[in-house]
Design a protein around this motif. Structure first.
Motif, PDB file in Angstrom:
ATOM      1  N   ALA A  45      23.894  -4.483  -3.872  1.00 34.85           N
ATOM      2  CA  ALA A  45      24.964  -5.365  -3.382  1.00 34.85           C
ATOM      3  C   ALA A  45      26.195  -4.534  -3.012  1.00 34.85           C
ATOM      4  CB  ALA A  45      25.307  -6.409  -4.442  1.00 34.85           C
ATOM      5  N   ALA A  46      26.514  -3.520  -3.818  1.00 35.59           N
ATOM      6  CA  ALA A  46      27.655  -2.651  -3.499  1.00 35.59           C
ATOM      7  C   ALA A  46      27.406  -1.868  -2.213  1.00 35.59           C
ATOM      8  CB  ALA A  46      27.928  -1.704  -4.669  1.00 35.59           C
ATOM      9  N   LEU A  47      26.143  -1.523  -1.945  1.00 33.36           N
ATOM     10  CA  LEU A  47      25.832  -0.838  -0.678  1.00 33.36           C
ATOM     11  C   LEU A  47      25.979  -1.789   0.509  1.00 33.36           C
ATOM     12  CD1 LEU A  47      22.747   1.301  -1.777  1.00 33.36           C
ATOM     13  CD2 LEU A  47      24.996   2.183  -1.082  1.00 33.36           C
ATOM     14  N   VAL A  48      25.684  -3.070   0.308  1.00 36.95           N
ATOM     15  CA  VAL A  48      25.912  -4.052   1.375  1.00 36.95           C
ATOM     16  C   VAL A  48      27.406  -4.089   1.697  1.00 36.95           C
ATOM     17  CG1 VAL A  48      25.825  -6.516   1.977  1.00 36.95           C
ATOM     18  CG2 VAL A  48      23.902  -5.466   0.753  1.00 36.95           C
ATOM     19  N   ARG A  49      28.223  -4.120   0.656  1.00 33.69           N
ATOM     20  CA  ARG A  49      29.673  -4.126   0.875  1.00 33.69           C
ATOM     21  C   ARG A  49      30.132  -2.829   1.537  1.00 33.69           C
ATOM     22  NH1 ARG A  49      33.801  -2.171  -2.403  1.00 33.69           N
ATOM     23  NH2 ARG A  49      35.862  -2.957  -1.832  1.00 33.69           N
ATOM     24  N   HIS A  80      11.728   1.780  -3.160  1.00 31.25           N
ATOM     25  CA  HIS A  80      12.136   1.119  -1.919  1.00 31.25           C
ATOM     26  C   HIS A  80      12.802   2.092  -0.941  1.00 31.25           C
ATOM     27  CE1 HIS A  80      10.791  -2.896  -2.903  1.00 31.25           C
ATOM     28  NE2 HIS A  80      11.035  -2.566  -4.148  1.00 31.25           N
ATOM     29  N   GLY A  81      12.517   3.376  -1.099  1.00 32.46           N
ATOM     30  CA  GLY A  81      12.841   4.312  -0.041  1.00 32.46           C
ATOM     31  C   GLY A  81      14.074   5.169  -0.235  1.00 32.46           C
ATOM     32  N   ALA A  82      14.873   4.901  -1.293  1.00 35.65           N
ATOM     33  CA  ALA A  82      16.019   5.778  -1.529  1.00 35.65           C
ATOM     34  C   ALA A  82      15.514   7.181  -1.901  1.00 35.65           C
ATOM     35  CB  ALA A  82      16.901   5.224  -2.643  1.00 35.65           C
ATOM     36  N   GLU A  83      16.310   8.182  -1.552  1.00 34.78           N
ATOM     37  CA  GLU A  83      15.981   9.561  -1.906  1.00 34.78           C
ATOM     38  C   GLU A  83      16.650   9.841  -3.257  1.00 34.78           C
ATOM     39  OE1 GLU A  83      17.002  14.062  -0.314  1.00 34.78           O
ATOM     40  OE2 GLU A  83      17.956  12.326   0.617  1.00 34.78           O
ATOM     41  N   VAL A  84      15.851   9.872  -4.316  1.00 29.26           N
ATOM     42  CA  VAL A  84      16.399   9.988  -5.668  1.00 29.26           C
ATOM     43  C   VAL A  84      16.260  11.426  -6.169  1.00 29.26           C
ATOM     44  CG1 VAL A  84      16.252   9.187  -8.059  1.00 29.26           C
ATOM     45  CG2 VAL A  84      15.796   7.589  -6.170  1.00 29.26           C
ATOM     46  N   ALA A 144      16.893 -10.900  -6.391  1.00 31.69           N
ATOM     47  CA  ALA A 144      18.284 -10.598  -6.021  1.00 31.69           C
ATOM     48  C   ALA A 144      18.395  -9.140  -5.570  1.00 31.69           C
ATOM     49  CB  ALA A 144      19.219 -10.873  -7.200  1.00 31.69           C
ATOM     50  N   PHE A 145      17.684  -8.255  -6.272  1.00 28.02           N
ATOM     51  CA  PHE A 145      17.644  -6.848  -5.850  1.00 28.02           C
ATOM     52  C   PHE A 145      16.973  -6.710  -4.485  1.00 28.02           C
ATOM     53  CE2 PHE A 145      14.556  -3.205  -5.830  1.00 28.02           C
ATOM     54  CZ  PHE A 145      15.435  -2.254  -5.357  1.00 28.02           C
ATOM     55  N   GLY A 146      15.800  -7.331  -4.340  1.00 25.51           N
ATOM     56  CA  GLY A 146      15.039  -7.187  -3.094  1.00 25.51           C
ATOM     57  C   GLY A 146      15.808  -7.713  -1.888  1.00 25.51           C
ATOM     58  N   ILE A 147      16.447  -8.858  -2.061  1.00 21.20           N
ATOM     59  CA  ILE A 147      17.244  -9.421  -0.960  1.00 21.20           C
ATOM     60  C   ILE A 147      18.386  -8.474  -0.598  1.00 21.20           C
ATOM     61  CG2 ILE A 147      18.917 -11.247  -0.414  1.00 21.20           C
ATOM     62  CD1 ILE A 147      17.034 -13.193  -1.969  1.00 21.20           C
ATOM     63  N   SER A 148      19.061  -7.943  -1.610  1.00 21.39           N
ATOM     64  CA  SER A 148      20.189  -7.045  -1.333  1.00 21.39           C
ATOM     65  C   SER A 148      19.717  -5.764  -0.664  1.00 21.39           C
ATOM     66  CB  SER A 148      20.938  -6.726  -2.632  1.00 21.39           C
ATOM     67  OG  SER A 148      21.387  -7.924  -3.239  1.00 21.39           O
ATOM     68  N   ALA A 149      18.580  -5.236  -1.138  1.00 17.31           N
ATOM     69  CA  ALA A 149      18.041  -4.024  -0.508  1.00 17.31           C
ATOM     70  C   ALA A 149      17.671  -4.315   0.947  1.00 17.31           C
ATOM     71  CB  ALA A 149      16.829  -3.519  -1.294  1.00 17.31           C
ATOM     72  N   SER A 177       0.828  -1.204   0.000  1.00 16.14           N
ATOM     73  CA  SER A 177       0.000   0.000   0.000  1.00 16.14           C
ATOM     74  C   SER A 177       0.859   1.249   0.000  1.00 16.14           C
ATOM     75  CB  SER A 177      -0.865   0.031   1.248  1.00 16.14           C
ATOM     76  OG  SER A 177      -1.676  -1.103   1.304  1.00 16.14           O
ATOM     77  N   PRO A 178       0.390   2.291  -0.714  1.00 14.93           N
ATOM     78  CA  PRO A 178       1.067   3.576  -0.617  1.00 14.93           C
ATOM     79  C   PRO A 178       1.157   4.008   0.849  1.00 14.93           C
ATOM     80  CG  PRO A 178      -0.606   3.620  -2.336  1.00 14.93           C
ATOM     81  CD  PRO A 178      -0.732   2.287  -1.645  1.00 14.93           C
ATOM     82  N   SER A 179       2.281   4.479   1.265  1.00 15.62           N
ATOM     83  CA  SER A 179       2.446   4.946   2.639  1.00 15.62           C
ATOM     84  C   SER A 179       3.675   5.823   2.689  1.00 15.62           C
ATOM     85  CB  SER A 179       2.619   3.769   3.595  1.00 15.62           C
ATOM     86  OG  SER A 179       3.972   3.360   3.613  1.00 15.62           O
ATOM     87  N   GLN A 180       3.886   6.433   3.815  1.00 13.52           N
ATOM     88  CA  GLN A 180       5.095   7.245   3.972  1.00 13.52           C
ATOM     89  C   GLN A 180       6.138   6.504   4.809  1.00 13.52           C
ATOM     90  OE1 GLN A 180       5.833  10.074   2.263  1.00 13.52           O
ATOM     91  NE2 GLN A 180       3.949   9.629   1.177  1.00 13.52           N
ATOM     92  N   SER A 181       5.974   5.186   4.972  1.00 10.66           N
ATOM     93  CA  SER A 181       6.971   4.428   5.728  1.00 10.66           C
ATOM     94  C   SER A 181       8.287   4.416   4.974  1.00 10.66           C
ATOM     95  CB  SER A 181       6.484   2.999   5.947  1.00 10.66           C
ATOM     96  OG  SER A 181       6.701   2.230   4.786  1.00 10.66           O
ATOM     97  N   GLY A 182       9.322   3.994   5.666  1.00 10.56           N
ATOM     98  CA  GLY A 182      10.659   4.187   5.142  1.00 10.56           C
ATOM     99  C   GLY A 182      11.019   3.454   3.878  1.00 10.56           C
ATOM    100  N   GLY A 183      10.985   2.151   3.889  1.00  6.10           N
ATOM    101  CA  GLY A 183      11.493   1.388   2.758  1.00  6.10           C
ATOM    102  C   GLY A 183      12.888   0.897   3.052  1.00  6.10           C
ATOM    103  N   ALA A 184      13.275  -0.190   2.374  1.00  6.21           N
ATOM    104  CA  ALA A 184      14.544  -0.849   2.680  1.00  6.21           C
ATOM    105  C   ALA A 184      15.741   0.077   2.469  1.00  6.21           C
ATOM    106  CB  ALA A 184      14.685  -2.110   1.829  1.00  6.21           C
ATOM    107  N   LEU A 185      15.632   0.977   1.485  1.00  2.01           N
ATOM    108  CA  LEU A 185      16.777   1.834   1.145  1.00  2.01           C
ATOM    109  C   LEU A 185      16.659   3.233   1.760  1.00  2.01           C
ATOM    110  CD1 LEU A 185      17.232   0.703  -2.569  1.00  2.01           C
ATOM    111  CD2 LEU A 185      18.565  -0.015  -0.571  1.00  2.01           C
TER     112      LEU A 185
END
Lengths: 401, 401
Positions: free
Chosen positions: A188-192, A36-40, B183-188, A4-12
């Motif tokens: 994946a690069a952000l995980v690293r 997924h929550g990144a500020e683009v 793969a994207f969702g898991i990494s995020a 659902s649309p919401s203002q919750s954060g998101g994974a990113l």
């Protein structure tokens, strides 16, 4: 799972993305990050912005094509051909986590932002990049478009009817596959980076993404040395499988093994066919595909698509309607999965777009921002950089913003 | 950027993935994670393992189809229908970062691992899941296969020649798109976990992935209410664009705007056509597509594909050969991008597979492990859990491992 649309954060949440991309492949990727929550922050040339703003079907002066790829972003205008524009970009990169670009190889270097400089000046930054063929190799400088990547990757060559011409997929699939690969690579690069503190450069190419999807067709070629041909809707290794003719249209049926084939023929009251030698196993059925197809269609053509789908689903046989986009978006399952979302675009009204394909239980994708007007957030973002009104006016006068 | 085989870490180094998936969609996802350094433990039923081990072309008793999707993994046999097998799974999950499964909805719950239990017992765990239609909605329990997802998502309906039947893409594209999304969702989700310490459940469905790729075709339908039809290799909004007939085959040409069209016609010495009213702008050219196509093919058919490709590339016109898989894998650009990799499979010899589509500058994808034999790592992984030889023998006797 809810989306659902919401203002919750998101994974990113908390990840800031500076987005220099335009057209499809880059914007689809950064939209996934934004969903997924990144500020683009979408950086666009002053004046016309991303060319897609004026392409496709316009409704109330608003491109619904552009809306497909640019929700959950803010827009900043910046002329990167001017030194002052590039300086602002660099100040943004100081505080950013990710930079994404889909220029042709060499364009970033011309702006003074070659790979070595990016790595040295912004060691924390994850740089995501999409191009046509990859940044090394003899075709690196060639212009590339989805259609060309479909042709050169081997993808188009296996699609289409036997004896007919090679057939593209209608959606710009190489663009979108590259977008998904890049969204994965950036994450994946952000995980690293969370582990090491270091950024890096992540690159995907239109051709490479499709090549990586040639999967079992590539395996078949590697193992036999024979190039796979076009088999239309028939599976190259299984029969029965494909489209069958009901009284009012096609029905897709995909029994993937002998047990499923028994169920399928059982549901048609035709299981005795399996006692005939010519249909007794998959190898025989492949060799006698046409007579079997004819026998099956004789029965299937006596009832409607809807009747067969209900009947086969009850029997546990994988099947479905070949839906047009109206049927797809009205399909109760697609509605339940919220795969059409309405954006509230203010004076442009409600604008439908496709929904989120990645569902998350705790920090789901959401509508954080509608599609931005060109430069809608320029002033507030420059305020954040400490540039006062006089400076901003001067930049505006020079066409920098 | 390099993607040479090496033992370097990879972006997902240190991430342990317990992989319950089989066939294509799940294994392709976990292979992407493994390529980028995650430690992937493929859990397979004792005896036969993943069914794909015995499918496709076998060379020296080894499935090259299986090899496409299962490099960079270790193999552990475990009968999850037995309580003792599930106990070992839970012990593995205590120390794992990610669990991936592509069972039908409900199967994990039958094992006692419903969503609520997973979240409560393993709050740190990222659970990735691929299914056909999503885990809520009326079709949640239907069996789904790639072909059905291609049909029901609207994807097949827009592919194929005008007037012909709807046409699938030959690769199992809905499986592979779902893999990439997951793969994207898991990494995020791992990015979020690095920030919050919390895992979550990430779900993708075959249908939803393809629906999200309907992009501008969906926008066209939303904006006009008209369902897009099939246009074969022609672009629904641009002409000239598509396949043209050279003396020895098709050449793909994709001028995407007026400047490119001028270049294209200039390269053919046919720029005077643009002075004719019927070809003066894109709208006119769309309306007079057939006469223009005929005029262009008259000239293009006089030289070979290779000559035209050299000529058009020099002129900056996006173009390419429709390559079969042999041409693709021998293409010097594809070689430069290392999109075919050789796995060293010991007694099975060298086995080629498709390469890495995501290139990284600092922690590149690499070949860490060849394709595992069934159960190859069972003993060492159970050793790590502290299960001694006698216990392991007892488990083996009961068919648990």
């Amino acid at each position: 799972m809810s989306n659902s649309p919401s203002q919750s954060g998101g994974a990113l949440e908390g990840i800031r993305v500076i987005d220099l991309t335009r057209v499809i492949s880059g914007p689809f990727c950064t939209q996934m990050l934004g969903d997924h929550g990144a500020e683009v922050i979408k950086v666009e040339p002053p004046g016309r912005g991303d060319i897609v703003r004026s392409q496709g079907n316009m409704v109330n002066g608003f491109s619904w094509y552009f809306a497909q790829f640019n929700r959950n972003k803010r827009s900043l205008t910046l002329d990167l051909r001017q030194e002052a524009g590039r300086e602002i970009l660099c100040r943004l990169l100081d505080d950013a986590d990710v930079l994404v670009e889909n220029f042709r190889p060499g364009v970033m270097a011309k702006m003074g932002l070659d790979d070595a400089t990016l790595r040295e000046r912004f060691p924390h930054l994850v740089v995501g990049r999409i191009n046509g063929f990859g940044s090394i190799g003899p075709y690196r400088d060639r212009p590339a478009y989805d259609f060309i990547a479909q042709a050169m990757s081997g993808f188009m060559g296996v699609n289409g009817p036997p004896g007919g011409e090679p057939m593209r997929a209608a959606p710009p699939i190489s663009d979108m596959v590259a977008s998904q690969n890049l969204a994965f690579g950036i994450s994946a690069a952000l995980v690293r980076r969370a582990r090491t503190g270091q950024g890096e450069i992540v690159e995907t190419a239109l051709t490479n993404g499709l090549i990586s999807m040639m999967g079992y067709l590539a395996a078949e070629y590697f193992a036999t040395g024979e190039v796979p041909g076009r088999t239309g809707n028939d599976h190259p290794m299984l029969y029965p499988y494909g489209l069958f003719q009901a009284s009012d249209g096609e029905v897709a049926i995909a029994p993937s093994n002998d047990i499923m084939v028994e169920r399928f023929l059982g549901a048609l009251n035709m299981q005795e066919l399996l006692e005939e030698e010519r249909f007794a196993d998959n190898r025989q059925r492949m060799a006698n595909r046409e007579p079997l197809r004819e026998l099956l269609n004789q029965v299937i053509s006596q009832r409607s698509v809807e009747e067969w789908i209900a009947h086969f689903n009850e029997a546990g046989v994988p099947c479905g309607r070949v839906q047009d986009l109206q049927e797809t978006f009205e399909d109760p399952q697609v509605v339940a999965q919220q795969m059409m979302l309405q954006l509230d675009q203010g004076e442009h009204g409600q604008v439908p777009t496709t929904g989120f394909p990645v569902k998350m239980s705790e920090a789901p994708a959401a509508l954080h921002f509608p599609v931005p007007r060109l430069g809608e957030h320029t002033a507030s973002l420059l305020d954040d950089l400490g540039l006062d009104d006089a400076v901003q006016q001067a930049l505006r006068d020079k066409g920098v913003i």
